[in-house]
Design a protein around this motif. Sequence first.
Motif, PDB file in Angstrom:
ATOM      1  N   ASP A  45     -14.045  24.051  -4.969  1.00  0.00           N
ATOM      2  CA  ASP A  45     -15.408  23.302  -5.566  1.00  0.00           C
ATOM      3  C   ASP A  45     -15.765  22.014  -4.722  1.00  0.00           C
ATOM      4  N   LYS A  46     -14.676  21.457  -3.865  1.00  0.00           N
ATOM      5  CA  LYS A  46     -14.885  20.503  -2.963  1.00  0.00           C
ATOM      6  C   LYS A  46     -14.926  19.225  -3.814  1.00  0.00           C
ATOM      7  N   LYS A  47     -14.086  19.243  -5.076  1.00  0.00           N
ATOM      8  CA  LYS A  47     -13.607  18.087  -5.639  1.00  0.00           C
ATOM      9  C   LYS A  47     -12.270  17.548  -5.269  1.00  0.00           C
ATOM     10  N   LEU A  48     -12.170  16.218  -5.308  1.00  0.00           N
ATOM     11  CA  LEU A  48     -11.045  15.621  -5.082  1.00  0.00           C
ATOM     12  C   LEU A  48     -10.332  15.351  -6.230  1.00  0.00           C
ATOM     13  N   ILE A  49      -8.795  15.931  -6.058  1.00  0.00           N
ATOM     14  CA  ILE A  49      -8.138  15.946  -7.191  1.00  0.00           C
ATOM     15  C   ILE A  49      -6.688  15.078  -6.957  1.00  0.00           C
ATOM     16  N   GLY A  50      -6.696  14.568  -5.916  1.00  0.00           N
ATOM     17  CA  GLY A  50      -5.554  13.490  -5.497  1.00  0.00           C
ATOM     18  C   GLY A  50      -5.982  12.535  -4.477  1.00  0.00           C
ATOM     19  N   GLU A  51      -5.359  11.334  -4.863  1.00  0.00           N
ATOM     20  CA  GLU A  51      -5.494  10.183  -3.870  1.00  0.00           C
ATOM     21  C   GLU A  51      -4.435   9.322  -3.440  1.00  0.00           C
ATOM     22  N   LEU A  52      -4.336   8.665  -2.446  1.00  0.00           N
ATOM     23  CA  LEU A  52      -3.291   8.056  -1.777  1.00  0.00           C
ATOM     24  C   LEU A  52      -3.903   6.958  -0.802  1.00  0.00           C
ATOM     25  N   TYR A  53      -3.544   5.637  -0.951  1.00  0.00           N
ATOM     26  CA  TYR A  53      -4.323   4.794   0.019  1.00  0.00           C
ATOM     27  C   TYR A  53      -3.285   4.068   0.803  1.00  0.00           C
ATOM     28  N   ILE A  54      -3.572   3.904   2.165  1.00  0.00           N
ATOM     29  CA  ILE A  54      -2.677   3.272   3.001  1.00  0.00           C
ATOM     30  C   ILE A  54      -3.263   1.877   3.346  1.00  0.00           C
ATOM     31  N   PHE A  55      -2.691   0.878   2.998  1.00  0.00           N
ATOM     32  CA  PHE A  55      -2.985  -0.506   3.643  1.00  0.00           C
ATOM     33  C   PHE A  55      -2.069  -0.942   4.725  1.00  0.00           C
ATOM     34  N   TRP A  56      -2.826  -1.238   5.888  1.00  0.00           N
ATOM     35  CA  TRP A  56      -2.140  -1.417   6.951  1.00  0.00           C
ATOM     36  C   TRP A  56      -1.776  -2.856   6.750  1.00  0.00           C
ATOM     37  N   ASN A  57      -2.359  -3.823   6.249  1.00  0.00           N
ATOM     38  CA  ASN A  57      -2.040  -5.318   5.946  1.00  0.00           C
ATOM     39  C   ASN A  57      -2.168  -5.508   4.691  1.00  0.00           C
ATOM     40  N   SER A  58      -1.368  -6.495   4.044  1.00  0.00           N
ATOM     41  CA  SER A  58      -1.748  -7.042   2.570  1.00  0.00           C
ATOM     42  C   SER A  58      -1.230  -8.586   2.613  1.00  0.00           C
ATOM     43  N   GLU A  59      -1.865  -8.863   1.481  1.00  0.00           N
ATOM     44  CA  GLU A  59      -1.580 -10.354   1.272  1.00  0.00           C
ATOM     45  C   GLU A  59      -0.243 -10.727   0.902  1.00  0.00           C
ATOM     46  N   VAL A  60       0.391  -9.796   0.711  1.00  0.00           N
ATOM     47  CA  VAL A  60       1.924  -9.815   0.454  1.00  0.00           C
ATOM     48  C   VAL A  60       2.929  -9.302   1.814  1.00  0.00           C
ATOM     49  N   PRO A  61       3.254  -9.855   2.664  1.00  0.00           N
ATOM     50  CA  PRO A  61       3.915  -9.493   3.710  1.00  0.00           C
ATOM     51  C   PRO A  61       4.912  -8.558   3.334  1.00  0.00           C
ATOM     52  N   GLU A  62       5.665  -8.504   2.228  1.00  0.00           N
ATOM     53  CA  GLU A  62       6.493  -7.554   1.908  1.00  0.00           C
ATOM     54  C   GLU A  62       6.201  -6.346   1.893  1.00  0.00           C
ATOM     55  N   GLU A  63       4.885  -6.281   1.268  1.00  0.00           N
ATOM     56  CA  GLU A  63       4.396  -4.979   1.082  1.00  0.00           C
ATOM     57  C   GLU A  63       3.804  -4.384   2.622  1.00  0.00           C
ATOM     58  N   ALA A  64       2.873  -5.108   3.417  1.00  0.00           N
ATOM     59  CA  ALA A  64       2.457  -4.462   4.603  1.00  0.00           C
ATOM     60  C   ALA A  64       2.261  -5.836   5.366  1.00  0.00           C
ATOM     61  N   ASN A  65       2.638  -5.803   6.726  1.00  0.00           N
ATOM     62  CA  ASN A  65       2.403  -6.961   7.556  1.00  0.00           C
ATOM     63  C   ASN A  65       1.350  -6.649   8.741  1.00  0.00           C
ATOM     64  N   GLY A  66       0.605  -5.516   8.910  1.00  0.00           N
ATOM     65  CA  GLY A  66      -0.137  -5.325   9.905  1.00  0.00           C
ATOM     66  C   GLY A  66       0.513  -5.009  11.292  1.00  0.00           C
ATOM     67  N   ILE A  67       1.713  -4.999  11.355  1.00  0.00           N
ATOM     68  CA  ILE A  67       2.456  -4.795  12.589  1.00  0.00           C
ATOM     69  C   ILE A  67       3.275  -3.515  12.487  1.00  0.00           C
TER      70      ILE A  67
END
Length: 162
Positions: A45-67
């Motif tokens: 039915d082309k419905k989205l049934i799951g999701e996950l987001y990748i942040f390449w950079n974050s306000e919190v460098p311990e999470e993501a640092n863009g590098i």
Amino acid sequence: MKIRVATVEEMKKLWGYSDSPTYNYFVDGINSGNIEFWAIENCEDKKLIGELYIFWNSEVPEEANGINRAYLCAFRVEKPYQGKGLASKLMKRVLHRVKEKGFREVTIGIDNGDYERLKGMYNSWGFNELIKKQHYDYHYLDSDNNPVYFEETTDLYLNRLE
């Protein structure tokens, strides 16, 4: 089922066009290229049934640092589709994508009442190193566009990709 990068329009629909500060933050992040939205699509039915987001950079460098470190969040699979290995397939594909982009580390937070089950799942995917406990969620914003404070901490786990 198909695992793929989804569009900002699909994210808007999935989130019910909420126009909340968090919704707008995610829309802006996808449009700017800082967030990549991955989804599981039900081919029937082309419905989205799951999701996950990748942040390449974050306000919190311990999470993501863009590098070399990315951050994953908003990992969900709709209840009727849970227990069928879809979450594992989505996570494995996303981890592969993080490596493709040249990142060597990735983090994810555990913050809800299903902690032990999630910790076991995340550990099985390589998120084994607790690096931080945090009260603020910088990706969930209040009506003034400020990060939301939670009394209970979120445990931030690291996966050193090989």
